[in-house]
Design a protein around this motif. Structure first.
Motif, PDB file in Angstrom:
ATOM      1  N   VAL A   1     -11.078  -4.653   8.642  1.00  0.00           N
ATOM      2  CA  VAL A   1      -9.839  -5.395   8.886  1.00  0.00           C
ATOM      3  C   VAL A   1      -9.537  -6.330   7.723  1.00  0.00           C
ATOM      4  O   VAL A   1      -8.395  -6.420   7.260  1.00  0.00           O
ATOM      5  N   VAL A   2     -10.541  -7.025   7.226  1.00  0.00           N
ATOM      6  CA  VAL A   2     -10.335  -7.925   6.089  1.00  0.00           C
ATOM      7  C   VAL A   2      -9.854  -7.131   4.870  1.00  0.00           C
ATOM      8  O   VAL A   2      -8.901  -7.525   4.190  1.00  0.00           O
ATOM      9  N   GLY A   3     -10.507  -6.002   4.588  1.00  0.00           N
ATOM     10  CA  GLY A   3     -10.073  -5.164   3.465  1.00  0.00           C
ATOM     11  C   GLY A   3      -8.663  -4.642   3.666  1.00  0.00           C
ATOM     12  O   GLY A   3      -7.858  -4.591   2.724  1.00  0.00           O
ATOM     13  N   PHE A   4      -8.337  -4.262   4.895  1.00  0.00           N
ATOM     14  CA  PHE A   4      -6.999  -3.770   5.223  1.00  0.00           C
ATOM     15  C   PHE A   4      -5.963  -4.854   4.942  1.00  0.00           C
ATOM     16  O   PHE A   4      -4.924  -4.597   4.326  1.00  0.00           O
ATOM     17  N   TYR A   5      -6.243  -6.090   5.387  1.00  0.00           N
ATOM     18  CA  TYR A   5      -5.329  -7.201   5.121  1.00  0.00           C
ATOM     19  C   TYR A   5      -5.172  -7.438   3.623  1.00  0.00           C
ATOM     20  O   TYR A   5      -4.048  -7.614   3.124  1.00  0.00           O
ATOM     21  N   LEU A   6      -6.270  -7.478   2.907  1.00  0.00           N
ATOM     22  CA  LEU A   6      -6.197  -7.766   1.472  1.00  0.00           C
ATOM     23  C   LEU A   6      -5.365  -6.732   0.727  1.00  0.00           C
ATOM     24  O   LEU A   6      -4.490  -7.081  -0.076  1.00  0.00           O
ATOM     25  N   VAL A   7      -5.627  -5.472   0.982  1.00  0.00           N
ATOM     26  CA  VAL A   7      -4.900  -4.417   0.276  1.00  0.00           C
ATOM     27  C   VAL A   7      -3.426  -4.408   0.659  1.00  0.00           C
ATOM     28  O   VAL A   7      -2.544  -4.386  -0.207  1.00  0.00           O
ATOM     29  N   ASN A   8      -3.139  -4.440   1.941  1.00  0.00           N
ATOM     30  CA  ASN A   8      -1.750  -4.312   2.371  1.00  0.00           C
ATOM     31  C   ASN A   8      -0.924  -5.561   2.113  1.00  0.00           C
ATOM     32  O   ASN A   8       0.232  -5.455   1.698  1.00  0.00           O
ATOM     33  N   LEU A   9      -1.474  -6.742   2.338  1.00  0.00           N
ATOM     34  CA  LEU A   9      -0.715  -7.946   2.027  1.00  0.00           C
ATOM     35  C   LEU A   9      -0.537  -8.108   0.523  1.00  0.00           C
ATOM     36  O   LEU A   9       0.499  -8.586   0.061  1.00  0.00           O
ATOM     37  N   GLY A  10      -1.526  -7.681  -0.244  1.00  0.00           N
ATOM     38  CA  GLY A  10      -1.362  -7.674  -1.703  1.00  0.00           C
ATOM     39  C   GLY A  10      -0.250  -6.736  -2.133  1.00  0.00           C
ATOM     40  O   GLY A  10       0.568  -7.065  -2.995  1.00  0.00           O
ATOM     41  N   PHE A  11      -0.191  -5.580  -1.495  1.00  0.00           N
ATOM     42  CA  PHE A  11       0.881  -4.639  -1.813  1.00  0.00           C
ATOM     43  C   PHE A  11       2.248  -5.204  -1.423  1.00  0.00           C
ATOM     44  O   PHE A  11       3.211  -5.104  -2.180  1.00  0.00           O
ATOM     45  N   VAL A  12       2.333  -5.806  -0.243  1.00  0.00           N
ATOM     46  CA  VAL A  12       3.597  -6.407   0.193  1.00  0.00           C
ATOM     47  C   VAL A  12       4.050  -7.468  -0.811  1.00  0.00           C
ATOM     48  O   VAL A  12       5.224  -7.526  -1.182  1.00  0.00           O
ATOM     49  N   ALA A  13       3.129  -8.289  -1.268  1.00  0.00           N
ATOM     50  CA  ALA A  13       3.480  -9.332  -2.239  1.00  0.00           C
ATOM     51  C   ALA A  13       3.910  -8.737  -3.583  1.00  0.00           C
ATOM     52  O   ALA A  13       4.896  -9.174  -4.177  1.00  0.00           O
ATOM     53  N   LEU A  14       3.186  -7.743  -4.054  1.00  0.00           N
ATOM     54  CA  LEU A  14       3.532  -7.136  -5.343  1.00  0.00           C
ATOM     55  C   LEU A  14       4.853  -6.371  -5.295  1.00  0.00           C
ATOM     56  O   LEU A  14       5.572  -6.303  -6.284  1.00  0.00           O
TER      57      LEU A  14
ATOM     58  N   LEU B   1       4.212  -6.373  10.347  1.00  0.00           N
ATOM     59  CA  LEU B   1       3.740  -4.990  10.511  1.00  0.00           C
ATOM     60  C   LEU B   1       2.276  -4.856  10.128  1.00  0.00           C
ATOM     61  O   LEU B   1       1.506  -4.184  10.822  1.00  0.00           O
ATOM     62  N   THR B   2       1.875  -5.502   9.049  1.00  0.00           N
ATOM     63  CA  THR B   2       0.482  -5.429   8.607  1.00  0.00           C
ATOM     64  C   THR B   2      -0.452  -6.027   9.653  1.00  0.00           C
ATOM     65  O   THR B   2      -1.489  -5.440   9.981  1.00  0.00           O
ATOM     66  N   VAL B   3      -0.088  -7.177  10.201  1.00  0.00           N
ATOM     67  CA  VAL B   3      -0.924  -7.826  11.211  1.00  0.00           C
ATOM     68  C   VAL B   3      -0.991  -6.965  12.472  1.00  0.00           C
ATOM     69  O   VAL B   3      -2.075  -6.763  13.041  1.00  0.00           O
ATOM     70  N   TRP B   4       0.145  -6.437  12.918  1.00  0.00           N
ATOM     71  CA  TRP B   4       0.174  -5.606  14.120  1.00  0.00           C
ATOM     72  C   TRP B   4      -0.685  -4.352  13.956  1.00  0.00           C
ATOM     73  O   TRP B   4      -1.495  -4.013  14.827  1.00  0.00           O
ATOM     74  N   VAL B   5      -0.546  -3.662  12.816  1.00  0.00           N
ATOM     75  CA  VAL B   5      -1.332  -2.443  12.579  1.00  0.00           C
ATOM     76  C   VAL B   5      -2.820  -2.779  12.483  1.00  0.00           C
ATOM     77  O   VAL B   5      -3.655  -2.081  13.058  1.00  0.00           O
ATOM     78  N   ALA B   6      -3.155  -3.851  11.780  1.00  0.00           N
ATOM     79  CA  ALA B   6      -4.568  -4.226  11.642  1.00  0.00           C
ATOM     80  C   ALA B   6      -5.198  -4.542  12.997  1.00  0.00           C
ATOM     81  O   ALA B   6      -6.312  -4.102  13.293  1.00  0.00           O
ATOM     82  N   ARG B   7      -4.484  -5.279  13.838  1.00  0.00           N
ATOM     83  CA  ARG B   7      -5.023  -5.605  15.167  1.00  0.00           C
ATOM     84  C   ARG B   7      -5.168  -4.360  16.036  1.00  0.00           C
ATOM     85  O   ARG B   7      -6.149  -4.198  16.751  1.00  0.00           O
ATOM     86  N   THR B   8      -4.173  -3.482  15.960  1.00  0.00           N
ATOM     87  CA  THR B   8      -4.234  -2.251  16.743  1.00  0.00           C
ATOM     88  C   THR B   8      -5.402  -1.386  16.302  1.00  0.00           C
ATOM     89  O   THR B   8      -6.160  -0.870  17.128  1.00  0.00           O
ATOM     90  N   LEU B   9      -5.556  -1.231  14.993  1.00  0.00           N
ATOM     91  CA  LEU B   9      -6.656  -0.420  14.476  1.00  0.00           C
ATOM     92  C   LEU B   9      -8.002  -1.044  14.804  1.00  0.00           C
ATOM     93  O   LEU B   9      -8.955  -0.339  15.143  1.00  0.00           O
ATOM     94  N   SER B  10      -8.091  -2.355  14.722  1.00  0.00           N
ATOM     95  CA  SER B  10      -9.347  -3.031  15.017  1.00  0.00           C
ATOM     96  C   SER B  10      -9.731  -2.856  16.482  1.00  0.00           C
ATOM     97  O   SER B  10     -10.879  -2.520  16.794  1.00  0.00           O
TER      98      SER B  10
END
Length: 135
Positions: free
Chosen positions: A53-66, A18-27
């Protein structure tokens, strides 16, 4: 295999997907908006888009992991779905909030640029006139 581990794997695959799909769509769709905000500067729009996009990945993937760990015990398929729906629902809400935050900030920047354009006179000053006394 423990159902908790199955739920974790499904959660990670879905959350990252979901994070990758949203990031690509937004980009892809946000590039036009960024070019407008940055007054047609395509290179700067691409650079800012990439940084967002990089910031979006970092924040959201960090949240998913936490947000991966859970204290709840999962014993059957119903509990797997309940745990996944809760976790993925929160991830989707965070993705939405991040998207709205980005749009809000970029819209503020765009409005500021429009306001600056409107403050410039349509015709440059033609000269200086002395004030008339007693007017």
């Amino acid at each position: 295999m423990d159902l908790t581990v199955v739920a974790y794997v499904i959660y990670l695959v879905a959350g990252i997907g979901l994070t990758v799909w949203v990031a690509r769509t937004l980009s892809r769709n946000g590039r036009i908006f960024l070019a407008d905000v940055l007054h047609g500067n395509e290179k700067l729009a691409d650079a800012v888009n990439h940084l967002l996009v990089v910031g979006f990945y970092l924040v959201n993937l960090g949240f998913v992991a936490l947000y991966l760990s859970s204290d709840a015990r999962i014993d059957d398929a119903r509990q797997v779905f309940e745990a996944l729906s809760t976790k993925l629902g929160v991830v989707l809400l965070v993705l939405g909030v991040m998207h709205l935050g980005n749009v809000y900030v970029l819209n503020k920047i765009r409005r500021r640029g429009v306001m600056e354009k409107e403050q410039q006179p349509p015709v440059p000053p033609q000269g200086w006139a002395a004030p008339v006394s007693g007017a």
